[in-house]
Structures are given as structure tokens and as C-alpha cells.
Scaffold this active site. Structure first.
Site, PDB file in Angstrom:
ATOM      1  N   ASN A 133      -1.922  -2.482  13.175  1.00  0.00           N
ATOM      2  CA  ASN A 133      -3.368  -2.292  13.257  1.00  0.00           C
ATOM      3  C   ASN A 133      -3.727  -1.002  13.993  1.00  0.00           C
ATOM      4  OD1 ASN A 133      -3.369  -4.756  12.038  1.00  0.00           O
ATOM      5  ND2 ASN A 133      -4.366  -5.874  13.708  1.00  0.00           N
ATOM      6  N   ASN A 159     -18.416  25.939 -23.533  1.00  0.00           N
ATOM      7  CA  ASN A 159     -18.967  24.849 -22.736  1.00  0.00           C
ATOM      8  C   ASN A 159     -18.704  25.043 -21.238  1.00  0.00           C
ATOM      9  OD1 ASN A 159     -19.777  23.531 -25.103  1.00  0.00           O
ATOM     10  ND2 ASN A 159     -17.766  22.560 -25.321  1.00  0.00           N
ATOM     11  N   GLU A 185     -19.907  20.878 -15.393  1.00  0.00           N
ATOM     12  CA  GLU A 185     -20.180  19.490 -15.752  1.00  0.00           C
ATOM     13  C   GLU A 185     -19.261  18.534 -14.986  1.00  0.00           C
ATOM     14  OE1 GLU A 185     -19.821  19.505 -19.974  1.00  0.00           O
ATOM     15  OE2 GLU A 185     -21.700  20.603 -20.278  1.00  0.00           O
ATOM     16  N   SER A 200     -15.045  23.944 -28.130  1.00  0.00           N
ATOM     17  CA  SER A 200     -15.223  22.700 -28.884  1.00  0.00           C
ATOM     18  C   SER A 200     -14.082  22.559 -29.883  1.00  0.00           C
ATOM     19  CB  SER A 200     -16.563  22.722 -29.625  1.00  0.00           C
ATOM     20  OG  SER A 200     -16.617  21.701 -30.606  1.00  0.00           O
ATOM     21  N   SER A 232       0.824  -1.220   0.000  1.00  0.00           N
ATOM     22  CA  SER A 232       0.000   0.000   0.000  1.00  0.00           C
ATOM     23  C   SER A 232       0.854   1.264   0.000  1.00  0.00           C
ATOM     24  CB  SER A 232      -0.922   0.010   1.221  1.00  0.00           C
ATOM     25  OG  SER A 232      -0.160  -0.071   2.424  1.00  0.00           O
ATOM     26  N   THR A 272     -40.340  25.095 -10.190  1.00  0.00           N
ATOM     27  CA  THR A 272     -40.631  23.764  -9.656  1.00  0.00           C
ATOM     28  C   THR A 272     -40.950  22.878 -10.852  1.00  0.00           C
ATOM     29  OG1 THR A 272     -43.016  24.193  -9.389  1.00  0.00           O
ATOM     30  CG2 THR A 272     -41.598  24.709  -7.513  1.00  0.00           C
ATOM     31  N   HIS A 273     -40.535  21.628 -10.806  1.00  0.00           N
ATOM     32  CA  HIS A 273     -40.735  20.695 -11.921  1.00  0.00           C
ATOM     33  C   HIS A 273     -40.162  21.257 -13.228  1.00  0.00           C
ATOM     34  CE1 HIS A 273     -43.497  18.436  -9.308  1.00  0.00           C
ATOM     35  NE2 HIS A 273     -44.009  19.626  -8.984  1.00  0.00           N
ATOM     36  N   TYR A 323      -9.409  -6.596  12.877  1.00  0.00           N
ATOM     37  CA  TYR A 323      -8.780  -6.175  11.625  1.00  0.00           C
ATOM     38  C   TYR A 323      -8.746  -7.294  10.590  1.00  0.00           C
ATOM     39  CZ  TYR A 323      -5.685  -4.075   8.253  1.00  0.00           C
ATOM     40  OH  TYR A 323      -5.178  -3.565   7.086  1.00  0.00           O
ATOM     41  N   GLN A 358      -7.607  -2.398   4.077  1.00  0.00           N
ATOM     42  CA  GLN A 358      -6.617  -1.629   3.336  1.00  0.00           C
ATOM     43  C   GLN A 358      -7.291  -0.760   2.264  1.00  0.00           C
ATOM     44  OE1 GLN A 358      -2.602  -3.257   2.672  1.00  0.00           O
ATOM     45  NE2 GLN A 358      -3.012  -3.075   0.481  1.00  0.00           N
ATOM     46  N   LYS A 369     -18.878  27.396 -29.741  1.00  0.00           N
ATOM     47  CA  LYS A 369     -19.249  26.791 -28.458  1.00  0.00           C
ATOM     48  C   LYS A 369     -18.452  27.373 -27.289  1.00  0.00           C
ATOM     49  CE  LYS A 369     -21.577  23.768 -27.744  1.00  0.00           C
ATOM     50  NZ  LYS A 369     -21.277  22.328 -27.861  1.00  0.00           N
ATOM     51  N   LYS A 427      -8.087   3.469   2.720  1.00  0.00           N
ATOM     52  CA  LYS A 427      -7.246   4.645   2.467  1.00  0.00           C
ATOM     53  C   LYS A 427      -7.431   5.198   1.056  1.00  0.00           C
ATOM     54  CE  LYS A 427      -4.062   2.071   4.257  1.00  0.00           C
ATOM     55  NZ  LYS A 427      -4.980   1.314   5.151  1.00  0.00           N
TER      56      LYS A 427
END
Length: 476
Positions: free
Chosen positions: A122, A297, A302, A289, A35, A167-168, A329, A334, A295, A337
Site C-alpha cells: 500500500n 486531411n 483531428e 483519402s 497489474s 465570435t459566434h 486502501y 488499482q 484530399k 495506474k
């Protein structure tokens, strides 16, 4: 036999658990098991824990004062090597604990072998993670407050801008831009409060719990906790070494925080389209783009929206890891992390980009005002009738008849004449014209939490007071 002894010594020298084994580990298993690639970022916490632990060992006379001083001096040198980027991770370093102890032995020799007395990886790794996460939470909290401050400043400055509330995804009622913006500040305030609550549960020391049964040498766990600035100790050694609630909770709190950022991003993506045009993103947080030159963007937004899903995935995946584990343990842990680090890194970026977007975007006031439409005042017609003494349910129905009448006559609601309205109800009078005003509409919502100017200003004042307390606490 001589060859076997040499191999035993080699294995024992390279691993913290080597004495039991006589054969070498498959290289693929070595890599699969290691690790160090990601847990080396806890080097500072690992050294801090070892510095406190050797002092506790000296208190119970398991190391001499000279040995303690030698170990502390060696750990200081390792700290400097990491800080300067000169520490060399070797192929046999399975994890950060192995790497530090291996280097300590290279620097000071035999006394290094006493550092791990009564301590297990541990309780060591659980301690490292809690120290690391404690600091990480403080950083995330700071970035969240930075967003809140930027948004509150903007809300105060742009309080007179009106736009449709939805709304909606349908136009509903006029609201203040500031009211919409502050709704996300209140969400982030709750997120900060959750981080504070989480930190109190993170900041508990498992050091001295050993592998699972505790420490046989009566090391002073309260001394260890105080030395490492923990608020207390884990009261049960089994839970102390294997409990990962604090990681799961961090992943959940981060998931909820990123949900709020994702919702904000989605709103702004919609508001920035040519169809809406309420806001224009700064070029600093937009891209183009490769094919279509026109464009612009909203990639920043996003990605905020997309990376929220990554955080959810880490949370869900780690919960699945935990659910089937037997007590104490297991190596499955592991996985904790990578999930913790990845979520922190992702959230670190999300918050900073969000602050940048909010601080630099432009609100297109004319587009916001142009989107306000008379049909959004239909509820105000119902309220007008209520103020004339008609029960709300009846008033709601009469307002609906007015909307239907306007549709039948192919005109807007505000274009209906008083005579038209009286065909629906005799209660309508000349003062109905006062309803056809968007500013009047928002100003009627003066109760706490409403979109009237006084109510929004009250929100701003309350948030400014809270943010001021946070700054004061941070300075203290």
C-alpha cells in the site's frame, strides 16, 4: 499434511500475501487481479524505493550491514536487467513489487525476505506512483514549453499579418495573427503553472505508512523522503496509503491542457479548409483519402481534438472510482495506474504533434487579408462617433443604422458617401475615411493585452522573459 505444507510454501513463494491461503487462485482471477502488465513501467521507481527502504531498515538494525549491501547489490543487478531489457517477467508475478522481490530472492536468497519488513504494498505502490508521476510531470512540462517557444517565435516573425477575429463563428473585428496565436500560449502558460503546483503536492512521501496504521519499527520517514528527493512526508498514514488526489489532479490538469490543444486544433482545422484557406498544413502532419485523390486531411489536428476526449474520459472514470470508496486502501485503486499512464502517453503524443504542426504550417497571408471585410469596421464607426462626443450606446445605434443603410443600397459600409452617412448623423465628417483601414483598426487597441503592434510586442517580450526564466531554472 505434507502435501498441504508444500502447497503453502509454493503459494507463499509466489505471492507477497500467500501465507494465509491454502488453496490456489482461479487462473481467471489471477489474470484479473494482476497489474504487472502495466505497472512494470514503474520498475525504476520501485527499485529506488527499495534501495532507500533497506537503508532505513539498517538504521534501526532490522538488517545487518552485510544484508543491506547484499540487497543493494541485488537491486543494482535487477536495475541493469530492466535497463538492458533482459529482466524476465514470470507468470506468477502479480505486480512490479512481486516481480522485483521474487528476482531479488533468486539472486541473493534469504536476505531478500527482510526487505519488506514493516512495509506494505500500500505505501510501496503509492511511493512508486509519486516518483513516477514526478518525473512524468517534468516531461510534460518540457513539451508544453516547447510549444510555447515555437508559437512565440512564430508570433514575433509574423506580427504584421492581419486576419478576421471571430465570435459566434462570425467575422467580428480585425486582429493580428500573432495575437490569435499568443492567446494559446497564455493558456499553456497557465497549464505549466498548474503542473508546477501539482508537482509540489505529488512530491510528498508516503513510504513508511505501512498498510494503513504506520510503521511499527520507527523507521525514519524523513530520511526516506530525503533519500528519494521528496519535499516532505505524508502526515497521516491512512491518507498516505490511500490518497489519490494527486492522480485525480494530474488527470484534471491534463484534461484542461488537452482542452486548450483541442481548441487550437479546431481553429486550425477551420482555417485550413478551402473555404477559409488561412493556413496550409505541412504534408508531414496531413494524410490523404483512400478514395479521393484531391484530399489533404488534417488528421493530426483531428486526432488532437479526438484524443482530448479520451483524456476527459479517464479523468471522469477515475473520479467515479474514487467517490464511493471507504477509507484507506481498496483494490479499486488499482485502476489509478492505467488512467495515469494512458493520460500521460496520450498527452505526450498530443504535445509533440502540436509543436510539429505549429512549427511547420504555412500562413497564407493573401487569404487572411482577403477575408477582412468592411462590415468588420462597424464597431470602428461607433468608436469614431464616441470620439466626436456621442455616448457609446447612441453611437452603437447610429453605426447599426449605417450598416442597415449599406444593406439597403446593396453596397459595403465603406462605399457609403459622406452625404449618405450624414443622413444618419450630422457628426460625420471627411475624416471618416480614416476609419476605412484595417491597419488603423487594429492599431487603436493599444492598451495592455490588445491587438495593436505595440501591445502584441509587449506580450511577446513578457513571454520571452518568462520562458527564459524557465530555461534557467531547468539548467539550475
Amino acid at each position: 499434511m505434507a502435501t498441504n505444507n508444500t502447497n503453502d510454501k509454493m503459494v507463499e513463494g509466489n505471492k507477497l500475501w500467500g501465507g494465509r491461503f491454502t488453496g490456489s487462485t482461479d487462473p481467471i482471477m489471477e489474470s484479473f487481479n494482476a497489474s504487472i502488465r502495466y505497472d512494470q513501467r514503474m520498475w525504476k521507481a520501485d527499485i529506488q524505493g527499495s534501495q532507500a527502504y533497506v537503508k532505513a531498515l539498517e538504521k534501526v538494525k532490522l538488517v545487518t550491514e552485510d544484508e543491506k549491501d547484499a540487497i543493494l547489490d541485488g537491486l543494482d543487478k535487477i536495475h541493469k536487467e530492466f535497463s538492458s531489457g533482459k529482466f524476465i517477467v514470470k507468470s506468477e508475478d502479480e505486480d512490479i513489487h512481486t516481480a522485483v522481490e521474487r528476482r531479488l530472492k533468486e539472486l541473493i536468497g534469504v536476505p531478500a525476505g527482510k526487505l519488506h519488513t514493516g512495509r506494505s504494498r500500500n505505501d510501496q505502490v503509492a511511493t512508486d506512483m509519486r516518483i513516477w508521476l514526478r518525473d512524468a510531470i517534468a516531461t510534460i512540462r518540457t513539451f508544453a514549453i516547447n510549444f510555447m517557444q515555437a508559437a512565440v517565435e512564430r508570433a514575433e516573425r509574423e506580427i504584421d499579418i492581419l486576419l478576421p477575429g471571430y465570435t459566434h463563428m462570425q467575422r467580428a473585428q480585425p486582429i493580428r495573427w500573432s495575437h490569435w496565436l499568443l492567446s494559446y500560449v497564455w493558456m499553456l502558460k497557465r497549464d505549466v503553472e498548474r503542473l508546477d503546483e501539482l508537482k509540489s503536492r505529488v512530491n510528498v512521501s508516503p513510504l513508511g505508512c505501512g498498510a494503513l496504521a504506520g510503521n511499527p519499527f520507527n523507521v525514519d520517514r524523513n530520511f526516506l523522503a530525503t533519500s528519494l528527493e521528496f519535499d516532505g512526508v505524508c502526515p497521516n498514514s491512512l491518507d498516505g496509503t490511500s490518497g489519490r488526489d494527486f492522480v485525480a489532479e494530474f488527470l484534471f490538469v491534463s484534461s484542461l491542457l488537452s482542452t486548450h490543444l483541442s481548441k487550437l486544433a479546431e481553429d486550425l482545422i477551420i482555417y485550413s479548409t478551402k473555404e477559409f484557406g488561412f493556413v496550409t498544413l505541412s504534408d508531414a502532419y496531413s494524410t490523404g483519402s483512400s478514395l479521393m485523390p484531391q484530399k489533404k486531411n488534417p488528421d493530426s489536428l483531428e486526432l488532437i481534438r479526438g484524443k482530448a476526449g479520451r483524456i476527459f474520459g479517464q479523468c471522469t472514470g477515475f473520479m467515479m472510482t474514487l467517490k464511493g470508496l471507504p477509507s484507506t486502501y481498496n483494490k479499486d485503486l488499482q485502476e489509478d495506474k492505467e488512467a495515469m499512464f494512458d493520460v500521460y502517453d496520450t498527452l505526450w503524443g498530443l504535445l509533440q504533434v502540436t509543436v510539429g504542426v505549429i512549427s511547420t504550417l504555412k500562413v497564407n497571408v493573401k487569404a487572411c487579408e482577403a477575408a477582412l471585410s468592411p462590415d468588420m469596421l462597424a464597431t470602428d464607426v461607433a468608436y469614431y462617433l464616441v470620439r466626436k462626443g456621442i455616448a457609446f450606446r447612441r453611437a452603437h445605434g447610429l453605426s447599426g443604422e449605417c450598416v442597415a443603410l449599406a444593406e439597403k443600397q446593396a453596397c459595403s459600409l465603406v462605399e457609403l458617401t459622406l452625404e449618405d452617412l450624414k443622413t444618419v448623423s450630422d457628426v460625420f465628417e471627411e475624416d471618416i475615411k480614416n476609419v476605412w483601414n484595417y491597419n488603423s483598426s487594429v492599431e487603436q487597441y493599444q492598451s495592455m493585452g490588445g491587438t495593436a503592434k505595440t501591445a502584441v510586442n509587449k506580450q511577446i517580450q513578457d513571454l520571452q522573459s518568462w520562458l527564459g526564466l524557465q530555461q534557467q531554472t531547468q539548467c539550475d
